[in-house]
Design a protein around this motif. Structure first.
Motif, PDB file in Angstrom:
ATOM      1  N   GLU A 230      42.626  12.048  38.424  1.00 21.09           N
ATOM      2  CA  GLU A 230      41.641  11.766  37.377  1.00 21.09           C
ATOM      3  C   GLU A 230      40.210  11.987  37.864  1.00 21.09           C
ATOM      4  OE1 GLU A 230      39.434  11.068  34.213  1.00 21.09           O
ATOM      5  OE2 GLU A 230      41.581  11.511  34.230  1.00 21.09           O
ATOM      6  N   ASP A 231      39.917  11.657  39.131  1.00 21.12           N
ATOM      7  CA  ASP A 231      38.566  11.874  39.642  1.00 21.12           C
ATOM      8  C   ASP A 231      38.216  13.357  39.632  1.00 21.12           C
ATOM      9  OD1 ASP A 231      38.207   9.171  40.073  1.00 21.12           O
ATOM     10  OD2 ASP A 231      38.766   9.249  42.196  1.00 21.12           O
ATOM     11  N   ARG A 232      39.169  14.187  39.994  1.00 18.99           N
ATOM     12  CA  ARG A 232      38.907  15.623  39.983  1.00 18.99           C
ATOM     13  C   ARG A 232      38.802  16.166  38.559  1.00 18.99           C
ATOM     14  NH1 ARG A 232      42.511  18.016  45.115  1.00 18.99           N
ATOM     15  NH2 ARG A 232      41.164  17.098  46.717  1.00 18.99           N
ATOM     16  N   LEU A 233      39.593  15.626  37.653  1.00 17.73           N
ATOM     17  CA  LEU A 233      39.469  16.023  36.247  1.00 17.73           C
ATOM     18  C   LEU A 233      38.113  15.619  35.686  1.00 17.73           C
ATOM     19  CD1 LEU A 233      43.057  15.171  34.939  1.00 17.73           C
ATOM     20  CD2 LEU A 233      42.103  17.442  35.394  1.00 17.73           C
ATOM     21  N   ALA A 234      37.633  14.444  36.076  1.00 15.48           N
ATOM     22  CA  ALA A 234      36.299  14.005  35.630  1.00 15.48           C
ATOM     23  C   ALA A 234      35.227  14.948  36.153  1.00 15.48           C
ATOM     24  CB  ALA A 234      36.042  12.578  36.104  1.00 15.48           C
ATOM     25  N   GLN A 235      35.411  15.445  37.365  1.00 10.88           N
ATOM     26  CA  GLN A 235      34.460  16.413  37.911  1.00 10.88           C
ATOM     27  C   GLN A 235      34.461  17.686  37.071  1.00 10.88           C
ATOM     28  OE1 GLN A 235      32.322  15.749  40.315  1.00 10.88           O
ATOM     29  NE2 GLN A 235      31.410  17.795  40.278  1.00 10.88           N
ATOM     30  N   ALA A 236      35.615  18.139  36.632  1.00 14.17           N
ATOM     31  CA  ALA A 236      35.693  19.328  35.773  1.00 14.17           C
ATOM     32  C   ALA A 236      34.995  19.081  34.434  1.00 14.17           C
ATOM     33  CB  ALA A 236      37.148  19.727  35.556  1.00 14.17           C
ATOM     34  N   ARG A 237      35.187  17.888  33.886  1.00  6.14           N
ATOM     35  CA  ARG A 237      34.532  17.577  32.603  1.00  6.14           C
ATOM     36  C   ARG A 237      33.014  17.505  32.741  1.00  6.14           C
ATOM     37  NH1 ARG A 237      39.125  14.132  32.174  1.00  6.14           N
ATOM     38  NH2 ARG A 237      37.928  12.324  32.908  1.00  6.14           N
ATOM     39  N   SER A 238      32.529  17.208  33.950  1.00  5.19           N
ATOM     40  CA  SER A 238      31.090  17.012  34.149  1.00  5.19           C
ATOM     41  C   SER A 238      30.282  18.276  33.891  1.00  5.19           C
ATOM     42  CB  SER A 238      30.820  16.500  35.568  1.00  5.19           C
ATOM     43  OG  SER A 238      30.978  17.534  36.540  1.00  5.19           O
ATOM     44  N   PHE A 239      30.920  19.443  33.942  1.00  2.17           N
ATOM     45  CA  PHE A 239      30.167  20.673  33.654  1.00  2.17           C
ATOM     46  C   PHE A 239      30.765  21.456  32.486  1.00  2.17           C
ATOM     47  CE2 PHE A 239      33.041  21.620  37.209  1.00  2.17           C
ATOM     48  CZ  PHE A 239      33.613  22.829  36.872  1.00  2.17           C
ATOM     49  N   GLY A 240      31.450  20.746  31.585  1.00  2.00           N
ATOM     50  CA  GLY A 240      31.791  21.340  30.301  1.00  2.00           C
ATOM     51  C   GLY A 240      33.212  21.809  30.110  1.00  2.00           C
ATOM     52  N   CYS A 241      34.108  21.468  31.020  1.00  2.00           N
ATOM     53  CA  CYS A 241      35.505  21.865  30.861  1.00  2.00           C
ATOM     54  C   CYS A 241      36.286  20.832  30.066  1.00  2.00           C
ATOM     55  CB  CYS A 241      36.174  22.038  32.232  1.00  2.00           C
ATOM     56  SG  CYS A 241      35.412  23.285  33.274  1.00  2.00           S
ATOM     57  N   GLU A 242      37.325  21.292  29.379  1.00  2.00           N
ATOM     58  CA  GLU A 242      38.345  20.402  28.848  1.00  2.00           C
ATOM     59  C   GLU A 242      39.358  20.151  29.963  1.00  2.00           C
ATOM     60  OE1 GLU A 242      38.279  19.120  25.897  1.00  2.00           O
ATOM     61  OE2 GLU A 242      36.903  20.397  24.761  1.00  2.00           O
ATOM     62  N   THR A 243      40.100  19.059  29.864  1.00  2.00           N
ATOM     63  CA  THR A 243      41.041  18.760  30.935  1.00  2.00           C
ATOM     64  C   THR A 243      42.403  18.342  30.403  1.00  2.00           C
ATOM     65  OG1 THR A 243      40.259  16.468  31.110  1.00  2.00           O
ATOM     66  CG2 THR A 243      39.256  18.087  32.583  1.00  2.00           C
ATOM     67  N   VAL A 244      43.404  18.554  31.265  1.00  2.00           N
ATOM     68  CA  VAL A 244      44.781  18.193  30.981  1.00  2.00           C
ATOM     69  C   VAL A 244      45.314  17.396  32.170  1.00  2.00           C
ATOM     70  CG1 VAL A 244      47.113  19.166  30.932  1.00  2.00           C
ATOM     71  CG2 VAL A 244      45.357  20.086  29.411  1.00  2.00           C
ATOM     72  N   ASP A 245      45.859  16.223  31.914  1.00  2.00           N
ATOM     73  CA  ASP A 245      46.491  15.414  32.948  1.00  2.00           C
ATOM     74  C   ASP A 245      47.977  15.746  32.954  1.00  2.00           C
ATOM     75  OD1 ASP A 245      47.619  13.515  34.585  1.00  2.00           O
ATOM     76  OD2 ASP A 245      46.598  11.805  33.683  1.00  2.00           O
ATOM     77  N   VAL A 246      48.420  16.526  33.946  1.00  4.61           N
ATOM     78  CA  VAL A 246      49.794  17.000  33.937  1.00  4.61           C
ATOM     79  C   VAL A 246      50.794  15.894  34.244  1.00  4.61           C
ATOM     80  CG1 VAL A 246      49.121  19.356  34.489  1.00  4.61           C
ATOM     81  CG2 VAL A 246      49.723  17.793  36.335  1.00  4.61           C
ATOM     82  N   SER A 247      50.311  14.732  34.698  1.00  2.00           N
ATOM     83  CA  SER A 247      51.241  13.613  34.891  1.00  2.00           C
ATOM     84  C   SER A 247      51.736  13.068  33.555  1.00  2.00           C
ATOM     85  CB  SER A 247      50.573  12.496  35.692  1.00  2.00           C
ATOM     86  OG  SER A 247      49.554  11.854  34.948  1.00  2.00           O
ATOM     87  N   ARG A 248      51.052  13.437  32.461  1.00  3.94           N
ATOM     88  CA  ARG A 248      51.451  12.986  31.126  1.00  3.94           C
ATOM     89  C   ARG A 248      52.512  13.878  30.500  1.00  3.94           C
ATOM     90  NH1 ARG A 248      46.064  13.055  27.985  1.00  3.94           N
ATOM     91  NH2 ARG A 248      47.568  12.889  26.272  1.00  3.94           N
ATOM     92  N   GLY A 249      52.804  14.988  31.142  1.00  2.00           N
ATOM     93  CA  GLY A 249      53.830  15.869  30.596  1.00  2.00           C
ATOM     94  C   GLY A 249      53.420  17.324  30.635  1.00  2.00           C
ATOM     95  N   ASP A 250      54.188  18.142  29.939  1.00  4.10           N
ATOM     96  CA  ASP A 250      53.971  19.578  29.911  1.00  4.10           C
ATOM     97  C   ASP A 250      52.553  19.898  29.425  1.00  4.10           C
ATOM     98  OD1 ASP A 250      54.010  22.332  29.361  1.00  4.10           O
ATOM     99  OD2 ASP A 250      56.141  22.286  28.877  1.00  4.10           O
ATOM    100  N   PRO A 251      51.787  20.689  30.183  1.00  8.40           N
ATOM    101  CA  PRO A 251      50.437  21.040  29.741  1.00  8.40           C
ATOM    102  C   PRO A 251      50.393  21.710  28.373  1.00  8.40           C
ATOM    103  CG  PRO A 251      50.789  21.688  32.015  1.00  8.40           C
ATOM    104  CD  PRO A 251      52.125  21.259  31.484  1.00  8.40           C
ATOM    105  N   LYS A 252      51.493  22.337  27.979  1.00  6.65           N
ATOM    106  CA  LYS A 252      51.509  23.102  26.734  1.00  6.65           C
ATOM    107  C   LYS A 252      51.135  22.228  25.534  1.00  6.65           C
ATOM    108  CE  LYS A 252      54.388  26.768  24.808  1.00  6.65           C
ATOM    109  NZ  LYS A 252      55.659  27.506  24.994  1.00  6.65           N
ATOM    110  N   ASP A 253      51.682  21.017  25.493  1.00  6.40           N
ATOM    111  CA  ASP A 253      51.406  20.138  24.360  1.00  6.40           C
ATOM    112  C   ASP A 253      49.942  19.711  24.325  1.00  6.40           C
ATOM    113  OD1 ASP A 253      54.110  20.263  23.734  1.00  6.40           O
ATOM    114  OD2 ASP A 253      54.591  18.522  24.979  1.00  6.40           O
ATOM    115  N   GLN A 254      49.375  19.426  25.503  1.00  4.60           N
ATOM    116  CA  GLN A 254      47.979  19.003  25.559  1.00  4.60           C
ATOM    117  C   GLN A 254      47.035  20.165  25.253  1.00  4.60           C
ATOM    118  OE1 GLN A 254      47.207  16.196  28.993  1.00  4.60           O
ATOM    119  NE2 GLN A 254      49.352  16.712  29.453  1.00  4.60           N
TER     120      GLN A 254
END
Length: 407
Positions: A230-254
């Motif tokens: 999550e910390d690394r995903l937050a870093q991606a969001r900090s400069f305008g990216c959308e994010t997917v937490d793959v621990s929640r399941g298949d990235p395709k749905d997200q």
């Protein structure tokens, strides 16, 4: 000079800072040095004082014991430094020049180098095409997580910064030119990222964040970054990216929730061979998981860039096939969708001058996006440990205190 402090691989999970030999213009025997390179003279080389030298995820693979790296190997292939001595055959590089050092060593003279394929130079590693500083099976060129390092074929390899004062003002950004920025950019270019593209980047480590930065620089309409941390995903969001937490399941749905469609135009694998599964299997290694996911979510006719590292020898792999780099990838799916794939070391010299100009003219803030964090050389073991635990940082070693002075 008699000594040269450097970061040395001791055993799985352990690095230490040792006093090693100061570079000379002749390769000596040592841990990982190819016997055919022992005694090799390098009058074309320069000795570089390391101003900045970064810890890389590729180094971390070795430190975890996931390669055949020998004990005593001096690590480090992401080098930015000042020329302090040149060999008699060096014509254009001068003492005092502040330069970026491409992580892949190349001669500039072989067929592959002349075709721009500097990641697979034919003359620097007797065992196989391609070489790098301080890396297993790469010819044994001593690494640059040190105070000083030898750079062969200096006129060819070194990228001189045009103005020293300007460069020191942006030194943390420029320190990313040795590897992760061109590597992330290469992943995007080979994946076909362009104006209006939708992009999925697997992995929010420094290379993944560099790839996401590169996708935005190339004009992507939407950049989605997937990871477990999550910390690394937050870093991606900090400069305008959308994010997917793959621990929640298949990235395709997200991805479908974000884009309204489960597919993207372009995919980038910034994870490599230590990939983990998704959802309930997110804590278990599945070396082919990222590659198979990308083949699933990239649209028919799209492309996948694979800057993430894959190896031919992994003693810690979860199965016998993976130990020799054989993975269960869904090639049939990739074939059916007419996907294109690009693998291998990034040819840094293909991109680093252009990316340098983007940095110097304020078109990109790569150091901020990867959360570049400066630490002294003596704290390298601490940096390795924190990085291995998932810190959302890009650790930059400061062997001579020059980065602290610049900031």
């Amino acid at each position: 000079m008699s000594g040269n402090k450097g970061v040395v691989y001791v055993k799985p999970g352990q690095v230490e800072v040792h006093t090693t030999e100061y570079p000379t213009f002749e390769l000596k025997d040592g841990p990982g040095v190819n016997p055919a390179n022992v005694g090799r003279k390098t009058p074309h080389a320069a000795i570089v004082k390391c101003v900045a030298t970064n810890i890389c995820g590729s180094d971390q693979h070795m430190v975890r014991g996931r390669t055949t790296a020998p004990a005593g190997l001096v690590l480090g292939h992401e080098i930015t430094g000042e020329v302090v001595e040149t060999g008699p055959d060096v014509e254009y590089v001068k003492v005092g020049d502040l330069c970026s050092v491409p992580f892949n060593i190349s001669c500039g003279r072989c067929r592959n180098c002349k075709e721009g394929k500097t990641g697979i130079c034919l003359n620097v590693n007797p065992d196989q095409p391609g070489s790098a500083y301080g890396y297993v099976d790469m010819g044994g060129w001593v690494g640059g997580q040190a105070e000083y390092v030898l750079v062969p074929y200096a006129d060819w390899n070194l990228l001189k910064f045009p103005d020293r004062d300007q460069a020191m003002d942006k030194i943390l950004d420029l320190a990313m030119l040795a590897d992760i920025f061109p590597t992330g950019y290469h992943g995007c270019v080979t994946a076909g990222v362009t104006t209006g593209s939708t992009v999925y980047v697997a992995g929010a480590g420094p290379v993944g964040l560099a790839a996401a930065t590169s996708a935005l620089l190339l004009g992507a309409a939407a950049v989605i970054v997937g990871d477990l941390n999550e910390d690394r995903l937050a870093q991606a969001r900090s400069f305008g990216c959308e994010t997917v937490d793959v621990s929640r399941g298949d990235p395709k749905d997200q991805i479908e929730q974000i884009l309204g469609t489960p597919e993207v135009d372009c995919g980038v694998d910034a994870v490599g061979f230590e990939a983990r599964g998704h959802g309930a299997e997110a804590r278990t290694e599945h070396p082919a998981a990222v590659l198979n996911t990308l083949m699933d979510i990239v649209r028919a006719g799209g492309a996948v860039g694979i800057p993430g590292l894959y190896v031919t020898g992994d003693p810690g792999a979860p199965d016998e096939a993976a130990k020799v780099g054989s993975l269960s990838i869904r090639l049939g799916l990739g074939w059916a969708k007419s996907l294109s794939f690009a693998t291998g070391q990034c040819p840094v010299m293909r991109y680093h001058r252009q990316l340098m100009m983007a940095i110097l003219h304020d078109r990109v803030s790569i150091a901020e996006n990867v959360n570049a964090t400066v630490i002294p050389l003596d704290r390298a073991p601490e940096g390795y440990e924190e990085f291995d635990q998932g810190a959302a940082r890009k650790y930059v070693l400061d062997p001579h205190g020059m980065l602290a002075e610049a900031s």
